[in-house]
Design a protein around this motif. Structure first.
Motif, PDB file in Angstrom:
ATOM      1  N   ASP A  31      13.715  55.666  65.817  1.00 57.95           N
ATOM      2  CA  ASP A  31      14.351  56.634  66.737  1.00 57.95           C
ATOM      3  C   ASP A  31      15.455  55.995  67.648  1.00 57.95           C
ATOM      4  OD1 ASP A  31      11.115  58.466  66.898  1.00 57.95           O
ATOM      5  OD2 ASP A  31      12.966  59.111  65.727  1.00 57.95           O
ATOM      6  N   THR A  32      15.279  54.582  67.769  1.00 59.93           N
ATOM      7  CA  THR A  32      16.287  53.941  68.623  1.00 59.93           C
ATOM      8  C   THR A  32      17.796  54.183  68.071  1.00 59.93           C
ATOM      9  OG1 THR A  32      14.802  52.126  68.985  1.00 59.93           O
ATOM     10  CG2 THR A  32      17.053  51.411  69.203  1.00 59.93           C
ATOM     11  N   ALA A  33      18.555  54.768  69.285  1.00 58.45           N
ATOM     12  CA  ALA A  33      19.913  55.040  68.881  1.00 58.45           C
ATOM     13  C   ALA A  33      20.705  55.488  69.935  1.00 58.45           C
ATOM     14  CB  ALA A  33      19.900  56.061  68.013  1.00 58.45           C
ATOM     15  N   VAL A  34      21.879  55.780  70.098  1.00 57.45           N
ATOM     16  CA  VAL A  34      22.640  56.209  71.096  1.00 57.45           C
ATOM     17  C   VAL A  34      22.446  57.943  70.559  1.00 57.45           C
ATOM     18  CG1 VAL A  34      24.799  56.495  72.183  1.00 57.45           C
ATOM     19  CG2 VAL A  34      24.149  54.348  71.588  1.00 57.45           C
ATOM     20  N   TYR A  35      22.080  58.443  71.647  1.00 64.00           N
ATOM     21  CA  TYR A  35      21.969  60.072  71.569  1.00 64.00           C
ATOM     22  C   TYR A  35      23.297  60.774  72.206  1.00 64.00           C
ATOM     23  CZ  TYR A  35      17.434  59.514  69.345  1.00 64.00           C
ATOM     24  OH  TYR A  35      16.582  59.247  68.628  1.00 64.00           O
TER      25      TYR A  35
END
Length: 124
Positions: free
Chosen positions: A89-93
């Motif tokens: 789920d690691t990401a820029v949201y």
């Protein structure tokens, strides 16, 4: 800046995090909203969407059952509750709002207003 996302951070796998997005878009309460994310080295992908009232929602398969999108039109704010977080789920949201679509949509082309993004990092 018409949408401002915040609430990202560094968490461990299994933790929860709540993202918020405050907007000054005048028509926010009339149209659909969504969250997208972009992981390092990957294309931006759809996460969740809500219709104009928040009464109808849709999710990407990868987050279904773990994430919940909601909105408070009176506060011009949308949220993404993320539970049981995983390293993937690691990401820029990014939060986004449509200027003309009432119903849910996973197509980023229908969204007219975009926030600057907030980074979520999930460690294993």
């Amino acid at each position: 800046v018409q949408l401002q996302a915040y609430g990202g951070g560094l968490v461990q796998a299994g933790d929860s995090l709540r993202l918020s997005c405050v907007t000054s878009v005048r028509t926010f309460g009339s149209y659909a909203v969504a969250w997208f994310r972009q992981a390092p080295g990957k294309e931006r992908e759809f996460v969740a969407t809500a219709n104009w009232s928040g009464g109808s929602t849709d999710y990407a398969d990868a987050v279904k059952g773990r994430f919940t999108i909601s909105r408070d039109n009176a506060k011009n704010t949308m949220y993404l509750q993320m539970n049981s977080l995983k390293p993937e789920d690691t990401a820029v949201y990014y939060c986004t709002a449509s200027g003309g679509i009432y119903d849910t949509s996973s197509d980023e082309r229908v969204y007219d207003y975009w926030g600057q993004g907030t980074l979520v990092t999930v460690s294993s």
